[in-house]
Design a protein around this motif. Structure first.
Motif, PDB file in Angstrom:
ATOM      1  N   UNK A 250      31.415  55.910  31.991  1.00  0.00           N
ATOM      2  CA  UNK A 250      30.890  57.289  32.270  1.00  0.00           C
ATOM      3  C   UNK A 250      32.549  57.578  31.333  1.00  0.00           C
ATOM      4  N   UNK A 251      33.624  57.785  31.856  1.00  0.00           N
ATOM      5  CA  UNK A 251      34.576  58.704  31.134  1.00  0.00           C
ATOM      6  C   UNK A 251      34.579  58.990  30.064  1.00  0.00           C
ATOM      7  N   UNK A 252      34.565  58.053  29.201  1.00  0.00           N
ATOM      8  CA  UNK A 252      34.688  58.147  27.898  1.00  0.00           C
ATOM      9  C   UNK A 252      33.572  58.639  27.129  1.00  0.00           C
ATOM     10  N   UNK A 253      31.941  58.498  28.074  1.00  0.00           N
ATOM     11  CA  UNK A 253      30.917  59.116  27.560  1.00  0.00           C
ATOM     12  C   UNK A 253      30.773  60.068  27.646  1.00  0.00           C
ATOM     13  N   UNK A 254      31.594  60.521  29.376  1.00  0.00           N
ATOM     14  CA  UNK A 254      31.835  62.330  29.220  1.00  0.00           C
ATOM     15  C   UNK A 254      32.300  63.421  28.660  1.00  0.00           C
ATOM     16  N   UNK A 255      33.400  62.012  27.982  1.00  0.00           N
ATOM     17  CA  UNK A 255      34.056  63.152  27.120  1.00  0.00           C
ATOM     18  C   UNK A 255      33.699  63.250  25.584  1.00  0.00           C
ATOM     19  N   UNK A 256      32.843  62.497  24.944  1.00  0.00           N
ATOM     20  CA  UNK A 256      31.993  62.019  24.283  1.00  0.00           C
ATOM     21  C   UNK A 256      31.378  63.732  24.113  1.00  0.00           C
ATOM     22  N   UNK A 257      30.595  63.862  24.802  1.00  0.00           N
ATOM     23  CA  UNK A 257      29.453  64.645  24.765  1.00  0.00           C
ATOM     24  C   UNK A 257      29.429  65.948  25.235  1.00  0.00           C
ATOM     25  N   UNK A 258      30.928  66.238  26.495  1.00  0.00           N
ATOM     26  CA  UNK A 258      31.414  67.727  26.450  1.00  0.00           C
ATOM     27  C   UNK A 258      32.438  68.206  24.915  1.00  0.00           C
ATOM     28  N   UNK A 259      32.627  67.088  24.556  1.00  0.00           N
ATOM     29  CA  UNK A 259      33.096  67.392  22.584  1.00  0.00           C
ATOM     30  C   UNK A 259      32.304  67.826  21.836  1.00  0.00           C
ATOM     31  N   UNK A 260      31.179  67.339  21.716  1.00  0.00           N
ATOM     32  CA  UNK A 260      30.257  67.173  21.043  1.00  0.00           C
ATOM     33  C   UNK A 260      29.071  68.663  21.340  1.00  0.00           C
ATOM     34  N   UNK A 261      29.233  69.400  23.067  1.00  0.00           N
ATOM     35  CA  UNK A 261      28.902  70.428  23.250  1.00  0.00           C
ATOM     36  C   UNK A 261      29.889  71.615  23.391  1.00  0.00           C
ATOM     37  N   UNK A 262      29.786  72.706  22.927  1.00  0.00           N
ATOM     38  CA  UNK A 262      31.050  73.023  22.970  1.00  0.00           C
ATOM     39  C   UNK A 262      30.240  74.433  24.829  1.00  0.00           C
ATOM     40  N   UNK A 263      29.302  74.773  24.890  1.00  0.00           N
ATOM     41  CA  UNK A 263      28.343  74.625  26.267  1.00  0.00           C
ATOM     42  C   UNK A 263      28.878  74.297  27.214  1.00  0.00           C
ATOM     43  N   UNK A 264      29.315  72.756  27.640  1.00  0.00           N
ATOM     44  CA  UNK A 264      29.640  72.127  28.220  1.00  0.00           C
ATOM     45  C   UNK A 264      31.134  72.332  29.089  1.00  0.00           C
ATOM     46  N   UNK A 265      30.790  71.538  30.230  1.00  0.00           N
ATOM     47  CA  UNK A 265      32.794  72.375  30.931  1.00  0.00           C
ATOM     48  C   UNK A 265      32.165  70.538  31.789  1.00  0.00           C
ATOM     49  N   UNK A 266      34.074  70.052  32.341  1.00  0.00           N
ATOM     50  CA  UNK A 266      34.305  68.791  32.355  1.00  0.00           C
ATOM     51  C   UNK A 266      34.858  68.876  33.689  1.00  0.00           C
ATOM     52  N   UNK A 267      34.335  68.584  34.530  1.00  0.00           N
ATOM     53  CA  UNK A 267      35.912  68.733  36.088  1.00  0.00           C
ATOM     54  C   UNK A 267      35.884  67.507  36.470  1.00  0.00           C
ATOM     55  N   UNK A 268      37.163  66.747  36.897  1.00  0.00           N
ATOM     56  CA  UNK A 268      37.089  65.003  37.008  1.00  0.00           C
ATOM     57  C   UNK A 268      37.850  65.759  38.494  1.00  0.00           C
ATOM     58  N   UNK A 269      37.580  64.354  39.133  1.00  0.00           N
ATOM     59  CA  UNK A 269      38.353  64.511  40.683  1.00  0.00           C
ATOM     60  C   UNK A 269      38.835  63.266  41.172  1.00  0.00           C
ATOM     61  N   UNK A 270      39.726  62.618  41.065  1.00  0.00           N
ATOM     62  CA  UNK A 270      40.259  61.409  41.156  1.00  0.00           C
ATOM     63  C   UNK A 270      42.033  61.501  41.568  1.00  0.00           C
ATOM     64  N   UNK A 271      41.445  60.920  42.976  1.00  0.00           N
ATOM     65  CA  UNK A 271      43.288  60.958  42.989  1.00  0.00           C
ATOM     66  C   UNK A 271      43.845  59.898  42.513  1.00  0.00           C
ATOM     67  N   UNK A 272      44.545  60.391  41.711  1.00  0.00           N
ATOM     68  CA  UNK A 272      46.448  59.166  40.900  1.00  0.00           C
ATOM     69  C   UNK A 272      45.475  59.177  39.226  1.00  0.00           C
ATOM     70  N   UNK A 273      44.131  59.738  39.428  1.00  0.00           N
ATOM     71  CA  UNK A 273      43.537  59.225  37.266  1.00  0.00           C
ATOM     72  C   UNK A 273      42.598  60.307  36.916  1.00  0.00           C
ATOM     73  N   UNK A 274      43.424  61.965  37.750  1.00  0.00           N
ATOM     74  CA  UNK A 274      42.459  63.376  37.136  1.00  0.00           C
ATOM     75  C   UNK A 274      43.097  63.510  35.259  1.00  0.00           C
ATOM     76  N   UNK A 275      42.745  63.748  34.999  1.00  0.00           N
ATOM     77  CA  UNK A 275      43.132  64.204  33.755  1.00  0.00           C
ATOM     78  C   UNK A 275      42.047  64.002  32.653  1.00  0.00           C
ATOM     79  N   UNK A 276      42.131  64.844  31.270  1.00  0.00           N
ATOM     80  CA  UNK A 276      41.172  65.288  30.414  1.00  0.00           C
ATOM     81  C   UNK A 276      41.968  65.145  29.285  1.00  0.00           C
ATOM     82  N   UNK A 277      41.634  64.932  27.739  1.00  0.00           N
ATOM     83  CA  UNK A 277      41.738  64.502  26.692  1.00  0.00           C
ATOM     84  C   UNK A 277      42.549  66.428  26.130  1.00  0.00           C
ATOM     85  N   UNK A 278      43.108  66.653  25.407  1.00  0.00           N
ATOM     86  CA  UNK A 278      43.159  67.643  24.994  1.00  0.00           C
ATOM     87  C   UNK A 278      42.056  68.997  23.799  1.00  0.00           C
TER      88      UNK A 278
END
Length: 297
Positions: A250-278
């Motif tokens: 899920x996580x790396x997969x979602x990051x890759x798909x969002x990076x490849x699609x400029x129309x996409x947004x990413x929301x991460x909800x997780x206590x203690x493990x919520x982050x996104x690549x720059x």
């Protein structure tokens, strides 16, 4: 209100705004979502239902007990039937999944999850919009496996639980006052493969014997089709309770798909493990919160 609290509140508002403005949502759900819904492998639930196994074998949570080499199949299935009944056939204590469905039911959504507790379907999500990648507590398979088919276990799981002295209720199981639970099921309830006679096993991805049955491949195809259809369209990738146990699903997969699609947004909800690549930070909202805080309030 503290500054950190104001910041978290603002992010929740931003999350709702992005969700309201997006017609397509791909949900990625990990174990943290069910934890937020109130399912717990340790603590009071474990002490309540597995005190006898704790006393005899010295493990202190349901997860650890799932790996214990019990001396007989009768005892193995006594443990696993309690585990499966509680975590598959009972509803979670909090309405996290039901509230999530209310947010996306009128959208074009799909769910990719590593959870095996069936909470999405129990909450009313369309089963044709779900892909359980890692199996299902409600299914058995041949332990060898000699063939790629799975079998529903609900009826026999209930029989196993009742054979140990528990009374099955609408939302759980109870041990009547004065009753001592049995730590073995009757031999005739021990499941065996209908084709080769080998003991049955849980349909959980633990090693190379995991069975990907016809339903698994159909769900995988539906997921691939959803991703293909929305490859270059506005999509909200909503990641809930996903840790670093199997980040590639899920996580790396979602990051890759969002990076490849400029129309996409990413929301991460997780206590203690919520982050996104720059690389996608400007299209991301990360909430360092328990999902229940966001979905229940």
């Amino acid at each position: 209100m503290l500054k950190t609290e104001r910041k978290a509140e603002q992010k929740v508002i931003e999350f709702q705004e992005v969700l309201d403005q997006t017609d397509t949502v791909l949900i990625g759900a990990g174990a943290g979502l069910s934890t937020a819904a109130g399912f717990a492998y340790g603590g009071e639930p474990f002490r309540r239902y597995f005190a006898d196994f704790d006393e005899k074998y010295g493990f202190h949570d349901m997860y650890s007990g799932g790996f214990y080499p019990f001396p007989t199949l009768e005892e193995h299935w006594a443990y696993w039937s309690r585990f499966v009944f509680l975590n598959r056939y009972c509803d979670p204590p909090k309405p996290v999944y039901k509230n999530l469905l209310e947010l996306v039911k009128d959208k074009d959504y799909f769910v990719l999850t590593t959870n095996v507790d069936h909470c999405f379907q129990k909450a009313g999500f369309d089963k044709h919009r779900l892909f359980y990648t890692q199996g299902d507590y409600g299914l058995w398979q041949c332990s060898k496996p000699c063939h790629n088919k799975t079998y529903d276990n609900g009826d026999i799981i209930r029989q196993m639980v009742e054979a140990q002295g528990f009374q099955v209720t609408g939302q759980g199981m109870e041990l009547p006052t004065g009753t001592v639970s049995k730590m073995a099921v009757p031999t005739e309830l021990v499941p065996h493969c209908p084709k080769c006679g080998a003991p049955m096993a849980m349909n959980l991805r633990a090693d190379h014997t995991f069975v990907q049955d016809e339903g698994w491949y159909i769900a995988a195809g539906r997921y691939d089709d959803f991703v293909r259809r929305h490859k270059n369209t506005p999509v909200l990738y909503l990641e809930l309770g996903v840790g670093m146990n199997t980040p590639g699903i899920i996580k790396y997969n979602f990051w890759r798909q969002v990076y490849q699609n400029p129309k996409a947004n990413y929301i991460c909800i997780n206590k203690g493990q919520s982050y996104a690549p720059r690389e996608i930070a400007n299209r991301s909202i990360c909430l360092d919160m328990d999902a229940a805080q966001v979905l229940i309030g």
